[in-house]
Design a protein around this motif. Structure first.
Motif, short mmCIF file in Angstrom:
data_model
loop_
_atom_site.label_atom_id
_atom_site.label_comp_id
_atom_site.label_asym_id
_atom_site.label_seq_id
_atom_site.Cartn_x
_atom_site.Cartn_y
_atom_site.Cartn_z
N ARG A 28 0.83 -1.22 0.00
CA ARG A 28 0.00 0.00 0.00
C ARG A 28 0.86 1.26 0.00
N MET A 31 2.75 1.73 -3.32
CA MET A 31 1.95 2.31 -4.40
C MET A 31 1.88 3.83 -4.27
N ALA A 79 -4.62 -1.71 -7.09
CA ALA A 79 -5.00 -1.38 -5.72
C ALA A 79 -6.50 -1.57 -5.49
#
Length: 111
Positions: A28, A31, A79
């Motif tokens: 996470r 990204m 995502a």
């Protein structure tokens, strides 16, 4: 580019306890860092243009901006849980770096 290149191998690196950049950051955060790095690179190019870098160098480097936007879009899809297009993601990462380096080198060479 390194973050995008490592994404297809993320699960294997977790299983084998390999401490890659992506594993250390978590996917996470990686990204968000990936998107911020692309944005920062092109913002710095704009700052360089504002500080006097010749347009012959700056303007061609707008072409990789479109590929970077596509890569950010690909990462956002991943995502959100969409089917990952690993081949496109990796090819795009190489394209952006290679094209930017080439255009900068040609721009400086022509000065």
């Amino acid at each position: 580019a390194l973050i995008a290149w490592d994404f297809p191998l993320y699960a294997a690196h977790l299983r084998h306890d390999e401490r890659t950049l992506l594993v250390r950051l978590d996917w996470r955060l990686a990204m968000r860092l990936h998107d911020a790095a692309w944005l920062a690179g092109f913002v710095l190019l704009g700052v360089d243009a504002w500080l006097g870098l010749p347009p012959e160098i700056v303007l061609p480097c707008i072409m990789p901006l479109m590929a970077a936007a596509a890569q950010v879009w690909l990462m956002r899809r991943i995502a959100q849980g969409a089917r990952p297009l690993w081949g496109w993601l990796r090819a795009n990462a190489v394209l952006i770096v290679g094209l930017t380096v080439y255009l900068l080198a040609v721009g400086f060479w022509r000065l």
